[in-house]
Write an enzyme that holds these catalytic residues in place. Structure first.
Site, PDB file in Angstrom:
ATOM      1  N   SER A 129       0.848  -1.199   0.000  1.00  0.00           N
ATOM      2  CA  SER A 129       0.000   0.000   0.000  1.00  0.00           C
ATOM      3  C   SER A 129       0.881   1.246   0.000  1.00  0.00           C
ATOM      4  CB  SER A 129      -0.884   0.015   1.251  1.00  0.00           C
ATOM      5  OG  SER A 129      -1.542   1.247   1.397  1.00  0.00           O
ATOM      6  N   TYR A 133      -3.146  -0.575  10.372  1.00  0.00           N
ATOM      7  CA  TYR A 133      -3.105  -0.885   8.936  1.00  0.00           C
ATOM      8  C   TYR A 133      -1.744  -0.477   8.364  1.00  0.00           C
ATOM      9  CZ  TYR A 133      -4.475  -0.743   3.973  1.00  0.00           C
ATOM     10  OH  TYR A 133      -4.542  -0.934   2.613  1.00  0.00           O
TER      11      TYR A 133
HETATM   12  P1  NDP Z   1     -12.264  -4.911  -0.404  1.00  0.00           P
HETATM   13  O1  NDP Z   1     -12.762  -4.730   0.995  1.00  0.00           O
HETATM   14  O2  NDP Z   1     -13.056  -4.305  -1.509  1.00  0.00           O
HETATM   15  O3  NDP Z   1     -12.090  -6.492  -0.704  1.00  0.00           O
HETATM   16  C1  NDP Z   1     -11.415  -7.313   0.188  1.00  0.00           C
HETATM   17  C2  NDP Z   1     -11.496  -8.748  -0.293  1.00  0.00           C
HETATM   18  O4  NDP Z   1     -10.765  -9.576   0.637  1.00  0.00           O
HETATM   19  C3  NDP Z   1     -12.903  -9.303  -0.363  1.00  0.00           C
HETATM   20  O5  NDP Z   1     -12.996 -10.137  -1.507  1.00  0.00           O
HETATM   21  C4  NDP Z   1     -13.014 -10.144   0.907  1.00  0.00           C
HETATM   22  O6  NDP Z   1     -13.959 -11.178   0.738  1.00  0.00           O
HETATM   23  C5  NDP Z   1     -11.580 -10.666   1.033  1.00  0.00           C
HETATM   24  N1  NDP Z   1     -11.190 -11.071   2.376  1.00  0.00           N
HETATM   25  C6  NDP Z   1     -11.174 -10.304   3.505  1.00  0.00           C
HETATM   26  N2  NDP Z   1     -10.775 -11.035   4.564  1.00  0.00           N
HETATM   27  C7  NDP Z   1     -10.512 -12.283   4.092  1.00  0.00           C
HETATM   28  C8  NDP Z   1     -10.075 -13.493   4.694  1.00  0.00           C
HETATM   29  N3  NDP Z   1      -9.818 -13.553   6.014  1.00  0.00           N
HETATM   30  N4  NDP Z   1      -9.906 -14.596   3.918  1.00  0.00           N
HETATM   31  C9  NDP Z   1     -10.159 -14.538   2.588  1.00  0.00           C
HETATM   32  N5  NDP Z   1     -10.587 -13.421   1.955  1.00  0.00           N
HETATM   33  C10 NDP Z   1     -10.770 -12.317   2.704  1.00  0.00           C
HETATM   34  O7  NDP Z   1     -10.770  -4.370  -0.398  1.00  0.00           O
HETATM   35  P2  NDP Z   1      -9.876  -3.698  -1.564  1.00  0.00           P
HETATM   36  O8  NDP Z   1     -10.159  -4.367  -2.860  1.00  0.00           O
HETATM   37  O9  NDP Z   1      -9.986  -2.232  -1.469  1.00  0.00           O
HETATM   38  O10 NDP Z   1      -8.419  -4.086  -1.057  1.00  0.00           O
HETATM   39  C11 NDP Z   1      -7.701  -5.219  -1.530  1.00  0.00           C
HETATM   40  C12 NDP Z   1      -6.259  -5.115  -1.047  1.00  0.00           C
HETATM   41  O11 NDP Z   1      -5.680  -3.920  -1.542  1.00  0.00           O
HETATM   42  C13 NDP Z   1      -6.103  -5.066   0.481  1.00  0.00           C
HETATM   43  O12 NDP Z   1      -4.946  -5.780   0.867  1.00  0.00           O
HETATM   44  C14 NDP Z   1      -5.926  -3.583   0.745  1.00  0.00           C
HETATM   45  O13 NDP Z   1      -5.244  -3.347   1.951  1.00  0.00           O
HETATM   46  C15 NDP Z   1      -5.105  -3.188  -0.464  1.00  0.00           C
HETATM   47  N6  NDP Z   1      -5.122  -1.766  -0.756  1.00  0.00           N
HETATM   48  C16 NDP Z   1      -6.292  -1.151  -1.112  1.00  0.00           C
HETATM   49  C17 NDP Z   1      -6.279   0.190  -1.432  1.00  0.00           C
HETATM   50  C18 NDP Z   1      -7.515   0.895  -1.894  1.00  0.00           C
HETATM   51  O14 NDP Z   1      -7.402   2.083  -2.212  1.00  0.00           O
HETATM   52  N7  NDP Z   1      -8.675   0.264  -1.957  1.00  0.00           N
HETATM   53  C19 NDP Z   1      -5.054   0.997  -1.343  1.00  0.00           C
HETATM   54  C20 NDP Z   1      -3.887   0.231  -0.962  1.00  0.00           C
HETATM   55  C21 NDP Z   1      -3.933  -1.095  -0.683  1.00  0.00           C
HETATM   56  P3  NDP Z   1     -14.791 -11.839   1.976  1.00  0.00           P
HETATM   57  O15 NDP Z   1     -15.082 -10.711   2.946  1.00  0.00           O
HETATM   58  O16 NDP Z   1     -16.003 -12.444   1.355  1.00  0.00           O
HETATM   59  O17 NDP Z   1     -13.883 -12.879   2.572  1.00  0.00           O
END
Ligand code: NDP
Length: 257
Positions: free
Chosen positions: A148, A161
């Site tokens: 990130s 985070y």
């Molecule tokens: P979202 O909240 O939109 O999606 C997160 C995904 O992770 C979902 O599919 C969720 O599915 C899954 N997930 C969460 N916990 C678990 C678990 N324990 N086991 C398996 N799957 C899991 O997040 P983003 O798409 O925004 O973020 C994705 C990544 O990118 C993260 O690592 C985030 O920190 C990183 N990031 C995002 C940024 C942004 O601007 N959005 C910026 C920088 C980094 P479910 O809940 O059904 O399990």
């Protein structure tokens, strides 16, 4: 010739946390480059809905093959064994699953700290180790960790985070230190601010939205599909001597004060 460098035809990829947001966009990008992708998330229904929009490149989740919790090391090991037995060798792993929890640090509950660390950091170790143990004897593999902007810079209310993502950057380097000699490339992508569910509270806050647009040289939020170029590069032959790096895809935020 050059375009073949980025061709992923026939390669099997696992993208964690890909039922929505960045993970789903990366899955789509890898499929467009020729890969077959196993989606992952905890909710089989959401996975099925995500898969429905991806066409042939997605490995069917009908048997729940990709539904597992990345914070449970036993579930991770069982799932990776199942995926390799049914679908073949995982050649590309994207450690993308992650969560955000916002509270000032002095009020931050211990259990929430642990939840953030489990999901954002422990999972990268658990899934990375389970997959790398299988890649190492094969002498090749691509691991892409989603770090990130917060691997480099802090903001109020998200210190845990920030700590987790700083650690993902260093775990990427540690994986490189141990696994590069086995023919693996381990790199990270550091997204800036993208419009996903995780950032909904920020998108809906006009003060933050205006601040971000002013703070970002590109003057806007990122679009999730704009992360695919870096992912395809790091998943492909084009990056065979790139190791332990973080590619920031942030519209320039980290380059300016
Ligand atoms: P979202 O909240 O939109 O999606 C997160 C995904 O992770 C979902 O599919 C969720 O599915 C899954 N997930 C969460 N916990 C678990 C678990 N324990 N086991 C398996 N799957 C899991 O997040 P983003 O798409 O925004 O973020 C994705 C990544 O990118 C993260 O690592 C985030 O920190 C990183 N990031 C995002 C940024 C942004 O601007 N959005 C910026 C920088 C980094 P479910 O809940 O059904 O399990």
């Amino acid at each position: 010739m050059t375009s073949n460098l980025f061709d992923l035809t026939g390669k099997l990829a696992l993208v964690t946390g890909s039922s929505q947001g960045i993970g789903l966009a990366l899955a789509r990008g890898l499929i467009e480059a020729g890969a077959r992708v196993v989606l992952n998330g905890r909710d089989p229904a959401r996975l099925a809905a995500a898969a429905a929009g991806l066409g042939d490149g997605v490995v069917s989740p009908a048997d729940g093959i990709g539904a597992f919790d990345v914070t449970d090391p036993d579930a991770v090991e069982a799932a990776i064994a199942r995926i390799e037995a049914k679908c073949g060798a995982i050649e590309i792993l994207v450690n993308n699953a992650g969560i955000q929890r916002r509270t000032t640090l002095e009020e931050f509950p211990v259990e929430t700290w642990r939840e953030v660390m489990r999901t954002n950091l422990d999972s990268v170790f658990f899934v990375g180790q389970a997959v790398a143990r299988r890649m190492i004897p094969r002498g090749r593999g691509k691991i892409i960790n989603i770090a990130s902007l917060q691997s480099e810079a802090a903001r109020p209310t998200i210190a845990p985070y920030t700590a987790s993502k700083g650690a993902v950057k260093m775990l990427t380097r540690g994986m490189c230190a141990d696994w590069a000699k086995h023919g693996l490339q381990i790199n990270a992508i550091g997204p800036g601010y993208f419009d996903t569910e995780l950032n909904r509270p920020l998108r809906e806050n006009p003060v933050f939205d205006a601040w971000l647009r002013g703070r970002t040289p590109a003057g806007r939020w990122g679009r999730v599909e704009e992360l695919c170029g870096a992912a395809v590069f790091l998943a492909s032959r084009a990056s065979d001597f790139v190791n332990g790096q973080v590619i920031y895809v942030d519209g320039g935020v980290l380059s300016v004060l």
